[in-house]
Design an enzyme around this catalytic site. Structure first.
Site, short mmCIF file in Angstrom:
data_model
loop_
_atom_site.label_atom_id
_atom_site.label_comp_id
_atom_site.label_asym_id
_atom_site.label_seq_id
_atom_site.Cartn_x
_atom_site.Cartn_y
_atom_site.Cartn_z
N GLY A 12 0.83 -1.21 0.00
CA GLY A 12 0.00 0.00 0.00
C GLY A 12 0.86 1.26 0.00
N GLU A 37 12.60 -3.09 13.67
CA GLU A 37 11.97 -1.85 14.13
C GLU A 37 12.23 -1.76 15.62
OE1 GLU A 37 8.07 -0.80 12.83
OE2 GLU A 37 8.58 -1.14 10.73
N ASP A 66 8.72 5.04 8.43
CA ASP A 66 7.96 4.54 9.58
C ASP A 66 6.77 5.47 9.77
OD1 ASP A 66 7.64 2.52 11.50
OD2 ASP A 66 8.23 3.91 13.08
P1 ITT Z 1 7.12 -1.37 6.56
O1 ITT Z 1 7.63 -2.68 6.05
O2 ITT Z 1 7.32 -0.23 5.57
O3 ITT Z 1 7.66 -1.00 7.94
P2 ITT Z 1 4.55 -1.56 7.93
O4 ITT Z 1 3.19 -1.94 7.42
O5 ITT Z 1 5.14 -2.36 9.05
O6 ITT Z 1 5.53 -1.53 6.66
P3 ITT Z 1 4.69 0.91 9.55
O7 ITT Z 1 5.40 0.23 10.66
O8 ITT Z 1 5.25 2.21 9.06
O9 ITT Z 1 4.51 -0.03 8.27
O10 ITT Z 1 3.18 1.21 9.89
C1 ITT Z 1 2.61 1.02 11.14
C2 ITT Z 1 1.17 0.60 11.01
O11 ITT Z 1 0.40 1.72 10.62
C3 ITT Z 1 0.93 -0.52 10.01
O12 ITT Z 1 0.03 -1.44 10.58
C4 ITT Z 1 0.30 0.17 8.83
O13 ITT Z 1 -0.65 -0.66 8.21
C5 ITT Z 1 -0.37 1.39 9.48
N1 ITT Z 1 -0.31 2.51 8.55
C6 ITT Z 1 0.79 3.19 8.15
N2 ITT Z 1 0.48 4.11 7.24
C7 ITT Z 1 -0.85 4.02 7.03
C8 ITT Z 1 -1.76 4.66 6.19
O14 ITT Z 1 -1.38 5.58 5.31
N3 ITT Z 1 -3.05 4.30 6.24
C9 ITT Z 1 -3.45 3.34 7.10
N4 ITT Z 1 -2.66 2.67 7.92
C10 ITT Z 1 -1.36 2.99 7.89
#
Ligand code: ITT
Length: 187
Positions: A12, A37, A66
């Site tokens: 996404g 992380e 992040d």
């Molecule tokens: P990475 O591999 O890039 O770290 P991740 O999904 O673990 O991917 P993050 O730790 O940055 O990403 O995100 C923390 C949570 O917040 C994760 O569950 C995401 O689905 C959610 N999140 C981040 N950005 C979002 C957005 O734009 N809309 C909805 N949920 C989001």
């Protein structure tokens, strides 16, 4: 076409970054090598340490991000724990925590911290924020993560009811990507 690697497991985020970078003719290529992380108080620290870790094994310039959802009435929770909370209790769990919370008290902010990593540089950070409210019920099928429960300021749709361009025009990631793109235009 020039390209930049995006170290992420999240498709996404990838498509949102691809959409923005396509405007300046740069291709964003996913790399899923991952990074620990660290448990930290801020997204900035997580991104910074992510870059330091990736630089040990990866020689091309790259970006990583992040992000987190900070809910006022929950004192900023889930914040730096957003990924863990999403994978355990998800949007339903967050809505349940806010069961008795009135609309005016459902204020939240989404934050995004992008980091640019290159072997001879200190990590550069680019921050974006989007204020909004947590919806009463989940709405919409687009996007990912907490998109069905987040309504940005000046809209009545959730992120999950928007297409990618519309979400980018409001979102934390759209804003941090703008700053990152300005930086790319200069280098
Ligand atoms: P990475 O591999 O890039 O770290 P991740 O999904 O673990 O991917 P993050 O730790 O940055 O990403 O995100 C923390 C949570 O917040 C994760 O569950 C995401 O689905 C959610 N999140 C981040 N950005 C979002 C957005 O734009 N809309 C909805 N949920 C989001």
């Amino acid at each position: 076409m020039k390209k930049i690697y995006f170290i992420t497991s999240n498709k996404g985020k990838l498509v949102e970054a691809q959409k923005k970078f396509s405007e300046i003719g740069i291709e964003v290529v996913q790399n899923n090598i991952g990074y620990p992380e660290i448990q930290a108080d801020s997204l900035e620290e997580v991104a910074f340490f992510g870059v330091e870790h990736v630089l040990k094994n990866f020689k091309s310039p790259f970006i990583l991000e992040d992000a987190g959802l900070f809910i006022d009435t929950l004192k900023g929770f889930p914040g730096v724990y957003s990924a863990y909370v999403f994978h355990t209790v998800g949007c339903d769990g967050v809505l349940k925590l806010m069961n008795d919370t009135k609309v005016k008290d459902r204020i939240a902010v989404f934050r995004s911290v992008f980091a640019y990593g290159k072997s001879d540089l200190k990590p550069h950070l680019f921050i974006g924020e989007c204020k909004g409210v947590i919806s009463i019920v989940k709405r919409g099928n687009n996007g990912f993560g907490y998109d069905p429960i987040f309504i940005p300021q000046n809209s009545d749709k959730t992120f999950a009811e928007m297409n990618i361009s519309e979400k980018n025009s409001y979102s934390h990631r759209g804003k941090s990507l703008e700053k990152l793109i300005d930086f790319f235009k200069k280098i």
